[in-house]
Write a protein that holds these residues in place. Structure first.
Motif: not given
Length: 292
Positions: A52-77
């Protein structure tokens, strides 16, 4: 009762503290880590399988919460996701990414109770998260800011978790530890929205004053990136600076032509063949890369 291992990802210590306090008495969630940005989060995710991840949408850098979620979504689990934001503007996008909930900060205890009810219903669907398929370069933080953010976090660790957790923290907080970006998508702002352009779709990039044009087979996109910065980002992904004005995707190159006067030209793939000049001082390095 088995508990879901949770990671808190947000640049604001006050938000992380509020989340930790609200979750302290929840019997099915166990907080095992905090990160101030996506870069720290990626290191923790590599070492610990979170559910489980509680994640900010804005993370103060080039990679935000949505990009992090998309990277995780590429996995099966995939882990469960709860996004935290300052407004409702991107709620629809959050739920498109499969978020269990979208919290507005500051949230009330009553609203957070609704989140917990939803997580309890969705719990059987949560899976422990594998490491995201990207890495990123961490920017050094200002010493004064870092001092203001310092706080003591006490986490009850089992013996088999302690070594992995401390190793991940050492890597996440070591500013000397280089972490090249590996999300393999270039964020580009277009008509008020941000698109994520896969590196594989880029033919070449052309410098334009302090900006750059990104060329694909179908589009020419103006971006705010300097060519030098893009060269540093894309070089590990087989992009080469063939000329002071051009950065080319070597996977899209189909031919190197010799021109009169000892000059050289690259031709790219696609229905429209594009020719790019190669600077004389760069031809030797290019031949070495291509094994010629």
């Amino acid at each position: 009762m088995d508990r879901i291992t949770a990671l808190l990802v947000h640049p604001d210590p006050a938000v992380r503290t509020a989340l930790r306090e609200q979750l302290a008495t929840v019997d099915f969630i166990r907080v095992l880590g905090e990160a101030a940005d996506a870069y720290e989060a990626s290191e923790l995710l590599r070492a610990i399988p979170y559910g489980l991840l509680f994640c900010g949408v804005e993370l103060g850098g080039e990679v935000g919460g949505f990009e992090l979620a998309e990277a995780l979504a590429a996995a099966k689990r995939q882990p469960g996701l709860v996004f935290i934001a300052d407004d409702e503007a991107r709620a629809f996008r959050a739920f498109e990414l499969g978020a269990a909930d979208y919290l507005l900060w500051p949230f009330t205890p009553q609203r957070f109770a609704q989140t917990l009810e939803r997580l309890a219903r969705f719990r059987p669907a949560f899976r422990e998260a594998p490491a995201p398929e990207w890495r990123a370069t961490s920017a050094p933080r200002d010493d004064d800011d870092a001092a203001d953010d310092e706080e003591t976090v006490r986490l009850p660790l089992e013996e088999d978790e302690e070594d992995r957790f401390l190793s991940a923290l050492r890597q996440a907080w070591d500013i000397r530890h280089e972490r090249p970006v590996d999300i393999e998508k270039l964020p580009i702002t277009l008509d008020g929205r941000t698109i994520l352009l896969p590196y594989t779709q880029i033919l070449f990039i052309e410098a334009y004053e302090d900006y750059s044009f990104v060329h694909t087979a179908a589009q020419k996109l103006l971006t705010s990136y300097r060519l030098k910065n893009l060269e540093e980002r894309l070089r590990p992904h087989r992009f080469f600076r063939v000329h002071r004005k051009y950065l080319v995707n070597l996977d899209q190159v189909t031919e190197i032509a010799t021109l009169p006067g000892g000059n050289f030209m690259l031709r790219t793939a696609g229905k429209t063949r594009i020719e790019l000049p190669i600077g004389r001082r760069r031809i030797g390095e290019l031949k070495q890369i291509l094994g010629l």
